[in-house]
Design an enzyme around this catalytic site. Structure first.
Site, PDB file in Angstrom:
ATOM      1  N   TYR A  18      19.187   1.651   1.551  1.00 36.41           N
ATOM      2  CA  TYR A  18      18.546   2.913   1.933  1.00 36.41           C
ATOM      3  C   TYR A  18      19.611   3.731   2.656  1.00 36.41           C
ATOM      4  O   TYR A  18      20.077   3.340   3.727  1.00 36.41           O
ATOM      5  CB  TYR A  18      17.371   2.659   2.875  1.00 36.41           C
ATOM      6  CG  TYR A  18      16.150   2.057   2.207  1.00 36.41           C
ATOM      7  CD1 TYR A  18      16.003   0.680   2.064  1.00 36.41           C
ATOM      8  CD2 TYR A  18      15.130   2.877   1.716  1.00 36.41           C
ATOM      9  CE1 TYR A  18      14.881   0.131   1.457  1.00 36.41           C
ATOM     10  CE2 TYR A  18      13.998   2.336   1.119  1.00 36.41           C
ATOM     11  CZ  TYR A  18      13.881   0.968   0.984  1.00 36.41           C
ATOM     12  OH  TYR A  18      12.770   0.425   0.389  1.00 36.41           O
ATOM     13  N   TYR A  22       7.699  -3.509   6.720  1.00 34.14           N
ATOM     14  CA  TYR A  22       8.225  -3.483   5.347  1.00 34.14           C
ATOM     15  C   TYR A  22       7.673  -4.663   4.528  1.00 34.14           C
ATOM     16  O   TYR A  22       7.269  -4.496   3.378  1.00 34.14           O
ATOM     17  CB  TYR A  22       9.760  -3.531   5.360  1.00 34.14           C
ATOM     18  CG  TYR A  22      10.391  -3.131   4.050  1.00 34.14           C
ATOM     19  CD1 TYR A  22      10.578  -4.070   3.026  1.00 34.14           C
ATOM     20  CD2 TYR A  22      10.795  -1.826   3.811  1.00 34.14           C
ATOM     21  CE1 TYR A  22      11.152  -3.714   1.821  1.00 34.14           C
ATOM     22  CE2 TYR A  22      11.372  -1.451   2.603  1.00 34.14           C
ATOM     23  CZ  TYR A  22      11.546  -2.396   1.608  1.00 34.14           C
ATOM     24  OH  TYR A  22      12.096  -2.034   0.406  1.00 34.14           O
ATOM     25  N   PRO A  41       7.483   7.248  -1.311  1.00 36.48           N
ATOM     26  CA  PRO A  41       7.939   5.926  -1.766  1.00 36.48           C
ATOM     27  C   PRO A  41       8.962   5.249  -0.842  1.00 36.48           C
ATOM     28  O   PRO A  41       9.316   4.097  -1.056  1.00 36.48           O
ATOM     29  CB  PRO A  41       8.560   6.227  -3.127  1.00 36.48           C
ATOM     30  CG  PRO A  41       8.924   7.663  -3.062  1.00 36.48           C
ATOM     31  CD  PRO A  41       7.920   8.322  -2.191  1.00 36.48           C
ATOM     32  N   HIS A  85      14.094 -11.054  -2.025  1.00 38.05           N
ATOM     33  CA  HIS A  85      15.018 -10.409  -1.090  1.00 38.05           C
ATOM     34  C   HIS A  85      14.632 -10.739   0.338  1.00 38.05           C
ATOM     35  O   HIS A  85      13.507 -10.465   0.749  1.00 38.05           O
ATOM     36  CB  HIS A  85      15.012  -8.882  -1.292  1.00 38.05           C
ATOM     37  CG  HIS A  85      15.855  -8.442  -2.438  1.00 38.05           C
ATOM     38  ND1 HIS A  85      16.323  -7.156  -2.570  1.00 38.05           N
ATOM     39  CD2 HIS A  85      16.317  -9.119  -3.529  1.00 38.05           C
ATOM     40  CE1 HIS A  85      17.056  -7.066  -3.670  1.00 38.05           C
ATOM     41  NE2 HIS A  85      17.059  -8.254  -4.278  1.00 38.05           N
ATOM     42  N   LYS A 120       5.377   1.331  -0.382  1.00 41.61           N
ATOM     43  CA  LYS A 120       4.019   0.920  -0.037  1.00 41.61           C
ATOM     44  C   LYS A 120       2.969   1.288  -1.085  1.00 41.61           C
ATOM     45  O   LYS A 120       1.801   0.947  -0.926  1.00 41.61           O
ATOM     46  CB  LYS A 120       3.620   1.540   1.313  1.00 41.61           C
ATOM     47  CG  LYS A 120       4.401   0.973   2.484  1.00 41.61           C
ATOM     48  CD  LYS A 120       4.072  -0.477   2.700  1.00 41.61           C
ATOM     49  CE  LYS A 120       5.068  -1.140   3.644  1.00 41.61           C
ATOM     50  NZ  LYS A 120       5.293  -2.531   3.287  1.00 41.61           N
TER      51      LYS A 120
HETATM   52  C1  PHB Z   1      12.307   1.074  -6.626  1.00 39.97           C
HETATM   53  O1  PHB Z   1      12.965   0.039  -6.903  1.00 39.97           O
HETATM   54  O2  PHB Z   1      11.898   1.889  -7.494  1.00 39.97           O
HETATM   55  C2  PHB Z   1      12.019   1.368  -5.168  1.00 39.97           C
HETATM   56  C3  PHB Z   1      12.393   0.422  -4.209  1.00 39.97           C
HETATM   57  C4  PHB Z   1      12.122   0.686  -2.868  1.00 39.97           C
HETATM   58  C5  PHB Z   1      11.514   1.875  -2.509  1.00 39.97           C
HETATM   59  C6  PHB Z   1      11.139   2.824  -3.483  1.00 39.97           C
HETATM   60  C7  PHB Z   1      11.405   2.571  -4.823  1.00 39.97           C
HETATM   61  O3  PHB Z   1      11.277   2.124  -1.189  1.00 39.97           O
END
Ligand code: PHB
Ligand code: APR
Length: 389
Positions: free
Chosen positions: A200, A384, A292, A72, A296
């Site tokens: 997000y 990130y 989450p 990505h 990280k």
């Molecule tokens: C996930 O794919 O479980 C995931 C992806 C990004 C995040 C948290 C969880 O910030």
């Protein structure tokens, strides 16, 4: 029994460290409380920084990841019906890898077992002894039979609820914690992801995240109350709420289906200092936890493993303690920056129970500045994709 390094915990931290040290001829024993299948049943996040990917390559465990992962270049951020992208490669030259951490753990188990790695499952009563001496040892039992392993070092990779952190005396240990007043309700569904990139989403109803594992396995989350339980949420209720929190353009094309996993995770920021006590080193979730939001968790474990791995190799090959002596300081310097980023991103995107109208205006201003300002986007992108080791 004797080993150069005893590793407590057979999650991704312990397994990666064991595999890396094995490749350097340093013998380890991994002690795991559960079974391999139990460990692999845990659903975890799926974003890997380049640093972690390079460690997996160095460990010789990247073949399936390289074949099956998604690369990505960026992510999407939405608020109400607005949505914008942040291009990691444009700002940092670096993408992120999307590959389930459960698959990472599976690949590490396969590699350890292929190399006849010493993995002991279903261990109980693990105790660390004489960590302050040059001759530490670990005792444990399996099915009531007690054992002792003498070693040079102990790596505490046993997660937040393990015993390693507790082995450091309270008058030595300093703990820092923030518990967030909400959780994440997550589901897995055998449906195609709603978008090629992660979304997000911030909304008046709360946070949501659209993620994925592969072309027909999606991972979705919605912010929920800590008093909720997964049984409170039918699949239909989940899908309806998710659609309310993402832009209409995405909700209209969301393909729903039955959940094959549904769980709620609490959110916490946590760090313990120091991460070393004599011959005991803490790695990963044993030493720190992040919410989450910034993806990280595994990626902070990765830099711990990187520092400890190189420090132990330096000790065993050159009898030089510089690497292990600087471990805690170097690991914590990077961890605190990841803690800050995860805390900042959580505050940016979630709704808090006590938020005032002014607070909501500040959140919106933050999001609009991030949307409009390339420097702000670059700061998010650098954090990130992962700050340097
Ligand atoms: C996930 O794919 O479980 C995931 C992806 C990004 C995040 C948290 C969880 O910030
Ligand atoms: N004895 C032996 N093993 C133990 C003990 C103990 N007393 N206590 C816990 N364990 C085991 C757990 O069963 C678990 O398998 O230690 C392991 C710790 O693994 P994780 O909790 O996954 O922590 P870590 O390996 O540091 O992973 C870091 O990776 O999967 C991601 O997001 C996840 O933040 C996590 C990160």
């Amino acid at each position: 029994m004797r080993a150069q390094v005893v590793i407590i915990g057979g999650g991704p931290s312990g397994l990666l460290l064991s595999q890396l040290l094995h490749k350097k001829g340093i013998d380890t024993v991994v002690l795991e409380r559960k079974t391999r299948d139990y460990v692999l049943s845990r659903i975890r996040a799926g974003i890997l920084e380049t640093g972690f990917v390079e460690l997996m390559r160095e460990a010789g465990v990247s073949e399936r990841m390289d074949a099956e992962c998604f690369i990505h270049d960026g992510t999407l951020i939405s608020y109400d019906n607005e949505m914008f992208g942040i291009n990691f490669v444009e700002h940092t030259g670096t993408p992120v890898v999307v590959y389930g951490q459960t698959e990472v753990t599976r690949d590490l188990y396969d590699a350890r077992e292929k190399m006849d790695g010493k993995l002991v499952f279903n261990v109980e009563d693990v105790e660390i002894h004489d960590a302050q001496t040059d001759s530490p040892y670990v005792t444990y039992s399996v099915a009531g039979e007690e054992s002792r392993i003498d070693c040079d070092f102990v790596a505490g990779c046993d997660g937040f609820h393990g015993v390693s952190r507790q082995a450091i005396p309270l008058d030595i240990r300093r703990e820092y914690e923030k518990v967030y007043p909400f959780g994440w309700l997550g589901i897995l569904s055998e449906t195609p992801p709603v978008n090629d990139e992660l979304i997000y989403a911030s909304s008046d109803r709360g946070f949501a995240l659209c993620s994925m594992r592969n072309a027909n396995l999606s991972r979705y989350y919605i912010q929920c109350s800590l008093s909720d339980s997964p049984d409170d949420w039918s699949d239909q209720m989940f899908w309806d709420e998710l659609k309310r929190r993402i832009p209409e353009s995405q909700a209209d094309k969301l393909i729903t289906g039955p959940s094959i996993e549904k769980s709620i995770a609490p959110l916490r920021s946590f760090v313990t200092e120091p991460m070393r006590w004599g011959r005991l080193f803490l790695c990963g979730d044993a030493a720190h936890i992040v919410p989450p939001t910034g993806a990280k968790g595994l990626n902070t474990a990765a830099s711990d493993i990187y520092y400890l791995y190189h420090g132990l190799v330096q000790f065993f090959e050159d009898n030089d303690t510089a690497g292990i002596d600087s471990y805690s300081h170097k690991a914590l310097a990077r961890i605190w920056k990841a803690e800050r980023f995860s805390w900042w991103m959580t505050n940016l995107l979630h709704r808090y129970p006590e938020q005032t109208e002014f607070d909501l205006k500040m959140q919106r201003a933050d999001l609009e500045f991030l949307r409009e300002n390339k420097t702000a986007q670059s700061v998010l992108a650098q954090n990130y994709v992962g700050l340097p080791y």
